[in-house]
Motif scaffolding. Structure first.
Motif, mmCIF file in Angstrom:
data_model
loop_
_atom_site.group_PDB
_atom_site.id
_atom_site.type_symbol
_atom_site.label_atom_id
_atom_site.label_comp_id
_atom_site.label_asym_id
_atom_site.label_seq_id
_atom_site.Cartn_x
_atom_site.Cartn_y
_atom_site.Cartn_z
ATOM 1 N N ALA A 6 6.100 -4.090 -9.974
ATOM 2 C CA ALA A 6 7.313 -3.477 -10.530
ATOM 3 C C ALA A 6 7.074 -1.976 -10.628
ATOM 4 C CB ALA A 6 7.629 -4.053 -11.912
ATOM 5 N N LEU A 7 8.107 -1.226 -10.341
ATOM 6 C CA LEU A 7 7.978 0.228 -10.234
ATOM 7 C C LEU A 7 8.971 0.902 -11.169
ATOM 8 C CD1 LEU A 7 6.771 2.591 -8.715
ATOM 9 C CD2 LEU A 7 8.206 2.004 -6.755
ATOM 10 N N ILE A 26 6.259 10.085 -8.091
ATOM 11 C CA ILE A 26 5.303 8.970 -8.014
ATOM 12 C C ILE A 26 5.980 7.733 -7.435
ATOM 13 C CG2 ILE A 26 3.988 7.312 -9.441
ATOM 14 C CD1 ILE A 26 2.505 9.935 -9.136
ATOM 15 N N GLY A 27 7.216 7.478 -7.878
ATOM 16 C CA GLY A 27 7.931 6.288 -7.434
ATOM 17 C C GLY A 27 8.124 6.259 -5.926
ATOM 18 N N THR A 28 8.583 7.363 -5.363
ATOM 19 C CA THR A 28 8.846 7.379 -3.915
ATOM 20 C C THR A 28 7.547 7.261 -3.126
ATOM 21 O OG1 THR A 28 8.931 9.791 -3.998
ATOM 22 C CG2 THR A 28 11.016 8.647 -4.078
ATOM 23 N N GLN A 29 6.464 7.854 -3.643
ATOM 24 C CA GLN A 29 5.176 7.732 -2.941
ATOM 25 C C GLN A 29 4.606 6.312 -3.077
ATOM 26 O OE1 GLN A 29 2.649 11.510 -2.935
ATOM 27 N NE2 GLN A 29 3.894 11.813 -4.743
ATOM 28 N N ALA A 30 4.860 5.669 -4.232
ATOM 29 C CA ALA A 30 4.418 4.283 -4.405
ATOM 30 C C ALA A 30 5.136 3.366 -3.410
ATOM 31 C CB ALA A 30 4.682 3.817 -5.840
ATOM 32 N N LEU A 31 6.414 3.638 -3.166
ATOM 33 C CA LEU A 31 7.161 2.836 -2.187
ATOM 34 C C LEU A 31 6.568 2.995 -0.787
ATOM 35 C CD1 LEU A 31 10.819 3.399 -3.471
ATOM 36 C CD2 LEU A 31 9.523 1.258 -3.503
ATOM 37 N N LEU A 52 -3.098 -0.022 -7.470
ATOM 38 C CA LEU A 52 -2.375 -1.246 -7.115
ATOM 39 C C LEU A 52 -3.329 -2.337 -6.637
ATOM 40 C CD1 LEU A 52 0.721 0.213 -5.210
ATOM 41 C CD2 LEU A 52 0.772 -1.051 -7.368
ATOM 42 N N ALA A 53 -4.347 -1.955 -5.864
ATOM 43 C CA ALA A 53 -5.199 -2.944 -5.192
ATOM 44 C C ALA A 53 -6.468 -3.277 -5.962
ATOM 45 C CB ALA A 53 -5.586 -2.439 -3.804
ATOM 46 N N TRP A 54 -6.857 -2.436 -6.948
ATOM 47 C CA TRP A 54 -8.102 -2.609 -7.675
ATOM 48 C C TRP A 54 -8.294 -4.069 -8.121
ATOM 49 C CZ3 TRP A 54 -9.471 -4.022 -12.637
ATOM 50 C CH2 TRP A 54 -10.788 -3.731 -13.000
ATOM 51 N N PRO A 55 -9.459 -4.679 -7.986
ATOM 52 C CA PRO A 55 -10.739 -4.071 -7.584
ATOM 53 C C PRO A 55 -10.975 -4.033 -6.065
ATOM 54 C CG PRO A 55 -11.090 -6.331 -8.270
ATOM 55 C CD PRO A 55 -9.625 -6.054 -8.461
ATOM 56 N N GLU A 56 -9.941 -4.412 -5.288
ATOM 57 C CA GLU A 56 -10.067 -4.282 -3.838
ATOM 58 C C GLU A 56 -9.567 -2.895 -3.435
ATOM 59 O OE1 GLU A 56 -7.862 -7.588 -2.321
ATOM 60 O OE2 GLU A 56 -9.105 -9.042 -3.395
ATOM 61 N N ARG A 57 -9.516 -2.662 -2.131
ATOM 62 C CA ARG A 57 -8.960 -1.397 -1.643
ATOM 63 C C ARG A 57 -7.927 -1.672 -0.557
ATOM 64 N NH1 ARG A 57 -11.613 3.501 -3.051
ATOM 65 N NH2 ARG A 57 -13.556 3.117 -4.176
ATOM 66 N N ILE A 58 -6.894 -0.838 -0.497
ATOM 67 C CA ILE A 58 -5.919 -0.993 0.579
ATOM 68 C C ILE A 58 -6.568 -0.578 1.900
ATOM 69 C CG2 ILE A 58 -3.924 -0.707 -0.918
ATOM 70 C CD1 ILE A 58 -3.633 2.162 0.150
ATOM 71 N N ALA A 59 -5.970 -1.030 3.009
ATOM 72 C CA ALA A 59 -6.538 -0.763 4.338
ATOM 73 C C ALA A 59 -5.976 0.522 4.949
ATOM 74 C CB ALA A 59 -6.248 -1.939 5.260
ATOM 75 N N THR A 60 -4.923 1.065 4.323
ATOM 76 C CA THR A 60 -4.260 2.246 4.883
ATOM 77 C C THR A 60 -4.879 3.522 4.315
ATOM 78 O OG1 THR A 60 -2.234 0.941 4.821
ATOM 79 C CG2 THR A 60 -2.000 3.310 5.266
ATOM 80 N N PRO A 61 -5.372 4.440 5.165
ATOM 81 C CA PRO A 61 -5.936 5.684 4.632
ATOM 82 C C PRO A 61 -4.846 6.704 4.294
ATOM 83 C CG PRO A 61 -6.186 5.629 7.019
ATOM 84 C CD PRO A 61 -5.498 4.345 6.627
ATOM 85 N N PHE A 62 -4.933 7.293 3.108
ATOM 86 C CA PHE A 62 -4.070 8.413 2.728
ATOM 87 C C PHE A 62 -4.981 9.564 2.298
ATOM 88 C CE2 PHE A 62 -1.197 4.777 1.789
ATOM 89 C CZ PHE A 62 -0.120 5.144 2.593
ATOM 90 N N LEU A 91 -3.157 7.887 -2.378
ATOM 91 C CA LEU A 91 -4.501 7.284 -2.481
ATOM 92 C C LEU A 91 -4.738 6.705 -3.884
ATOM 93 C CD1 LEU A 91 -7.845 8.784 -1.114
ATOM 94 C CD2 LEU A 91 -7.711 7.400 -3.165
ATOM 95 N N PRO A 92 -4.602 7.511 -4.974
ATOM 96 C CA PRO A 92 -4.780 6.901 -6.306
ATOM 97 C C PRO A 92 -3.744 5.832 -6.634
ATOM 98 C CG PRO A 92 -4.176 9.239 -6.506
ATOM 99 C CD PRO A 92 -4.492 8.991 -5.056
#
Ligand code: MG
Length: 399
Positions: free
Chosen positions: A7-8, A15-20, A283-293, A277-278
């Motif tokens: 939920a956003l 922040i919202g638009t970057q989270a999307l 969002l993914a913690w404790p994993e990491r997303i696969a997309t680099p920013f 990136l943050p």
């Protein structure tokens, strides 16, 4: 694997638009279940709802909510209206991103933690103003607090370098220094709104950009770091006091913060400045997303510089340390006075160099009320706004 339901809150902001964008980059990992905004830009909210198809859209402003509901009629998207609508999103999600601007984000912070969900916190003001109350909510079973602030996301990562939190010596928050780094108090007397909004490295909303120009943003982040990591509920353990949270000016904004351990090893987190990136980390913690920013190109990176902050020219940083040390409802007063002063500056009512004076005079009138519960924090915020507004009206009349 089941996707993480997100939920956003504050979806139409920076922040919202970057989270999307992060969510769109990782469709197999995340499912956007709800978005919410105050309703200042109903058209943008409707466009987001059409594009991302969340189950629920929350709109704080009732008139804007009607507009949004009309536009979304027949889509199957539920529209929730009113002051409690945004906080009601917490129960729908595994992770709530709080990207609301300012003290108005308090409800979402508390509702998310009280519901035992993960809070991806970009709204630092709620944590700073309501520290003791947020700490209590943080102890709810299932509740997690992962910062979406580049510095605190960095420290969160650096702390994972040690299993033993007793080995943390210092938290080192980096600061770009903002657009006015290196200027004297005299040179700062004539800066304009446009000057203050021209941040050298980060693209952010107007409130936080002005806060960066005064170093109040860094001051608030010092208190934020103490609340996140230095308190008994915090991730670095009990006893990281304000004397062990330091600010280092680093103009390139590549090193996002550092942790020094007791053996003098210093762990830093680096990337190009990119809030995605943050956001993705929280969002993914404790994993990491696969997309680099914000991936670094080391062949063109060049040099990294570090220098101490100028506490004389940027008084807000010292005011924040003092408020953090005082604790209780003093940080709520500091935050409220800052919000009133920054709004007055952006309205052209006061000069940039009046901002710390308004804050200092307001906090000096603190009434000593304790931070017992959310209602006490709301009252402290309102009291400080009344004092700051009265000060402004007096000083504007004198001008
Ligand atoms: Mg930051």
């Amino acid at each position: 694997m089941a996707r993480t339901r997100v939920a956003l809150a504050g979806s139409t902001g920076s922040i919202g638009t970057q989270a999307l964008e992060v969510l769109e980059a990782e469709p197999g990992r995340f499912e956007l279940v709800a978005i919410g905004a105050t309703g200042r830009d109903p058209a943008a909210l409707v466009a987001q709802a059409h594009r991302h198809r969340p189950a629920v859209v929350a709109v704080t402003d009732p008139a804007a909510a009607s507009t949004v509901a009309e536009s979304l009629a027949g889509t199957g998207v539920e529209v929730r209206a009113g002051t409690e609508a945004m906080a009601s999103l917490a129960e729908l999600a595994d992770v709530v991103v709080n990207g609301v601007v300012g003290f108005a984000g308090l409800d979402v912070t508390l509702a998310t933690l009280d519901a035992g969900r993960r809070l991806a916190l970009a709204n630092k003001e709620s944590l700073i103003a309501a520290g003791p109350v947020v700490q209590a909510s943080r102890r709810t079973p299932g509740a997690e607090l992962v910062p979406v602030d580049s510095e605190h996301g960095a420290i969160h990562q650096c702390l994972r370098a040690s299993a033993d939190h007793r080995s943390v010596a210092r938290l080192l928050l980096t600061a770009s220094g903002g657009p006015f780094r290196g200027r004297s108090i005299d040179e700062l007397a004539s800066v304009t709104i446009a000057d203050a909004l021209a941040h050298p490295t980060w693209s952010m909303g107007p409130k936080i950009t002005v806060d960066s120009s005064t170093l109040m943003n860094k001051g608030l982040e010092v208190i934020e770091a103490h609340e996140l990591f230095g308190t008994p509920a915090g991730d670095a353990g009990h006893g990281i006091g304000f004397d062990r949270i330091e600010v280092v000016v680093h103009p390139q904004s590549i090193v996002h913060s550092m942790v020094e351990f007791t053996d003098a090893s210093t762990i830093a987190q680096l990337s190009n400045p990119d809030m995605r990136l943050p956001i993705g980390y929280a969002l993914a913690w404790p994993e990491r997303i696969a997309t680099p920013f914000g991936r670094i190109d080391w062949s063109t990176l060049g040099r990294l510089d570090f220098e101490p902050p100028d506490l004389g020219a940027f008084a807000c940083l010292g005011l924040a340390y003092a408020a953090g040390r005082a604790g209780g409802t003093v940080p709520a007063w500091l935050n409220a006075a800052n919000e009133v002063a920054v709004a007055a500056f952006l309205d052209g009512r006061i000069a940039w160099c009046d901002i710390p004076s308004v804050i200092e005079s307001t906090v000096a009138a603190h009434d000593g009320a304790p931070a017992t519960d959310a209602a006490a924090i709301v009252e402290a915020d309102a009291s400080a706004r009344r004092v700051a507004s009265a000060l402004l009206n007096r000083s504007v009349a004198v001008r």
